[in-house]
Design a protein around this motif. Structure first.
Motif, short mmCIF file in Angstrom:
data_model
loop_
_atom_site.label_atom_id
_atom_site.label_comp_id
_atom_site.label_asym_id
_atom_site.label_seq_id
_atom_site.Cartn_x
_atom_site.Cartn_y
_atom_site.Cartn_z
N GLU A 325 1.01 -1.12 -0.42
CA GLU A 325 -0.44 0.00 0.05
C GLU A 325 1.13 1.39 -0.03
N ILE A 326 2.15 0.71 0.56
CA ILE A 326 3.11 2.47 1.27
C ILE A 326 4.27 2.26 -0.14
N ASN A 327 3.95 1.19 -1.09
CA ASN A 327 4.88 0.96 -2.31
C ASN A 327 6.46 0.21 -1.86
N ALA A 328 6.33 -0.08 -0.57
CA ALA A 328 6.89 -0.94 0.63
C ALA A 328 7.42 -2.61 -0.14
N ASP A 329 8.56 -2.42 0.19
CA ASP A 329 9.19 -4.20 -0.27
C ASP A 329 9.59 -4.63 1.56
N VAL A 330 8.62 -4.73 2.47
CA VAL A 330 8.77 -5.18 3.66
C VAL A 330 9.81 -5.84 3.50
N TYR A 331 9.95 -7.15 3.21
CA TYR A 331 10.91 -8.00 3.27
C TYR A 331 12.17 -8.00 2.67
N GLY A 332 11.88 -7.47 1.93
CA GLY A 332 13.15 -6.84 1.13
C GLY A 332 13.65 -8.61 0.27
N LEU A 333 12.47 -8.52 -0.47
CA LEU A 333 12.06 -9.80 -1.61
C LEU A 333 13.14 -9.38 -2.40
N SER A 334 13.07 -8.14 -3.26
CA SER A 334 13.72 -8.09 -3.63
C SER A 334 15.38 -7.83 -4.01
N GLY A 335 15.51 -7.62 -3.31
CA GLY A 335 17.38 -8.02 -2.71
C GLY A 335 17.59 -9.45 -2.41
N ILE A 336 16.65 -10.12 -2.51
CA ILE A 336 16.69 -11.16 -2.44
C ILE A 336 17.36 -12.58 -3.57
N PHE A 337 15.36 -11.96 -4.79
CA PHE A 337 15.92 -12.15 -5.84
C PHE A 337 16.86 -11.72 -6.95
N TYR A 338 17.56 -10.79 -6.32
CA TYR A 338 19.02 -9.87 -7.29
C TYR A 338 19.37 -10.93 -7.13
N ARG A 339 19.47 -11.39 -5.70
CA ARG A 339 20.91 -12.05 -5.31
C ARG A 339 21.38 -12.90 -6.02
N ASN A 340 19.75 -14.38 -5.46
CA ASN A 340 19.34 -15.19 -6.17
C ASN A 340 19.38 -15.34 -7.71
N LEU A 341 18.81 -14.74 -8.71
CA LEU A 341 18.44 -14.32 -9.88
C LEU A 341 18.91 -13.41 -10.66
N PRO A 342 20.12 -13.09 -10.64
CA PRO A 342 20.03 -11.42 -11.49
C PRO A 342 20.15 -10.86 -12.80
N LYS A 343 20.34 -12.23 -13.46
CA LYS A 343 20.20 -12.03 -15.35
C LYS A 343 18.30 -11.61 -14.61
N GLU A 344 17.57 -12.93 -14.36
CA GLU A 344 15.75 -11.98 -14.58
C GLU A 344 15.84 -10.54 -13.57
N TRP A 345 16.24 -10.18 -12.60
CA TRP A 345 15.88 -9.10 -11.89
C TRP A 345 16.70 -8.34 -12.67
N ASN A 346 17.72 -7.82 -13.33
CA ASN A 346 17.62 -7.19 -14.52
C ASN A 346 16.65 -7.49 -16.21
N LYS A 347 16.13 -8.53 -16.43
CA LYS A 347 14.86 -7.96 -16.60
C LYS A 347 13.89 -7.64 -16.66
N LEU A 348 13.63 -7.43 -15.05
CA LEU A 348 12.00 -7.44 -14.74
C LEU A 348 12.51 -6.09 -14.37
N ASN A 349 13.06 -5.37 -13.44
CA ASN A 349 13.19 -4.78 -12.52
C ASN A 349 12.86 -2.94 -13.32
N ASP A 350 12.31 -2.31 -13.04
CA ASP A 350 11.95 -0.92 -13.40
C ASP A 350 12.86 -0.35 -12.39
N LYS A 351 13.49 0.71 -12.89
CA LYS A 351 14.41 1.50 -12.42
C LYS A 351 14.49 0.80 -10.87
#
Length: 379
Positions: A325-351
């Motif tokens: 609701e406040i556009n916050a990644d409360v569990y840091g899921l984005s960071g976990i995804f980036y460390r484990n699946l960097p190629k997919e993260w680079n394709k999916l992330n928006d800024k």
């Protein structure tokens, strides 16, 4: 020869005695205990809370003495300018090596430029240390820093400066060291979970109100941007995925009636990122043990464990949705995804932000084992 030897020995001893001539007495210096950073009318406002060490020594020796808190204040176009303006009004040398806590106002958190200035100065000056607590507040900074500690304790032992003492007994919101703040602030895809403090009116002394500092929520920052703050009641799910959680209570209710209280410990959690239908998804696993200090319903061990699993599952999801609701990644899921699946993260992330929605958490697997607390009698 004896006379010459005596003269040489005397000269050497006198040289040793001169080693302390340039030292300064402790009472001739101002030791900063807490640093407050605010932002008002396009100016950085700095507050320092000072400690009287002689008062602390007398208190610990059993002598009664009124505890006084002194606050210094200065403003400037930048953090460093404000610090030098503070030096200009200080009656003695200011020492920064004893800083225990930095408190940011919400206005300062919204200005990423201000935070970067603080971190840059902190990295350059030799007296600053990285093992200081970081917090946020919406209350007026001067009031937050002058709120006395209860039971005539020194501010050094308050929740403002010693948050781990309370956290070890009831782990709801984890304290945050500055070095971890810096890492999460600067690292790509990470989320800063900054403890939020307020002045609590719930304590009294001889019937008179005795306000106290309490940790009441978390402010979230991501990609060097302030996302918002959530109250304790909205972030109960965070503790189940926090590695530092030691001991935390779970209240099992039915229509506002408490059926049981379970104290959870030995909590272990993991988050596994994956791709599902072309979108990022996550599987969460949590296991824990529990003791039962209170039971007011006719429930057996299996019933209690099932109810606990259901409640924890709901708390994890409710906190996650409150964060969205406040556009916050409360569990840091984005960071976990980036460390484990960097190629997919680079394709999916928006800024620098991974697109998350209500379906991003795919599975939650929770295991609860009640180990003690009258289990044999209950069965």
């Amino acid at each position: 020869m004896k006379l010459i030897r005596c003269i040489l020995v005397t000269s050497l001893l006198s040289m040793l005695l001169t080693g302390c001539w340039g030292s300064k007495e402790i009472e001739h210096m101002i030791y900063v205990n807490t640093l407050g950073v605010d932002y008002v009318d396009n100016k950085v406002v700095v507050y320092i809370q000072m400690v009287n060490f002689s008062g602390i020594a007398k208190k610990e020796a059993g002598q009664t003495q009124e505890q006084k808190t002194f606050i210094g204040k200065a403003e400037g176009d930048s953090f460093d300018t404000a610090i030098f303006n503070l030096y200009a009004t200080s009656p003695q040398r200011i020492v920064w090596s004893n800083v225990k806590t930095i408190v940011f106002s919400e206005a300062a958190l919204k200005e990423s430029r201000v935070i970067n200035q603080v971190l840059d100065v902190w990295d350059r000056y030799y007296e600053f240390r990285y093992t200081v607590w970081t917090m946020a507040t919406k209350d007026p900074m001067e009031k937050a820093l002058t709120t006395p500690s209860i039971a005539d304790l020194s501010v050094i032992y308050s929740q403002l400066n010693s948050p781990m003492r309370t956290y070890e007994q009831s782990s709801i919101i984890a304290p945050l060291y500055l070095y971890k703040f810096i890492w999460k602030w600067k690292e790509k895809a990470e989320t800063v979970q900054l403890p939020f403090i307020e002045i609590s009116p719930d304590w009294t002394s001889n019937i008179a109100p005795s306000p106290n500092i309490s940790t009441t929520g978390i402010c979230f920052l991501q990609n060097e941007q302030f996302r918002g703050c959530l109250k304790s009641s909205d972030i109960l799910g965070v503790r189940w995925l926090e590695k530092k959680t030691q001991r935390t209570p779970l209240f099992l209710k039915e229509k506002q009636t408490v059926l049981a209280v379970i104290v959870m410990n030995k909590i272990k959690s993991s988050i596994h990122p994956k791709m599902k239908d072309g979108k990022p998804a996550f599987d969460i696993k949590v296991s824990m043990q529990g003791t039962l200090p209170e039971l007011s319903a006719n429930l057996n061990k299996n019933d209690l464990e099932l109810k606990a699993i259901k409640e924890i599952n709901e708390q994890i999801m409710e906190t996650y949705l409150k964060g969205l609701e406040i556009n916050a990644d409360v569990y840091g899921l984005s960071g976990i995804f980036y460390r484990n699946l960097p190629k997919e993260w680079n394709k999916l992330n928006d800024k620098g932000v991974l697109p998350l929605d209500s379906s991003s958490i795919d599975k939650i697997d929770i295991k609860v084992n009640l180990t003690s607390g009258g289990i044999s009698k209950m069965e």
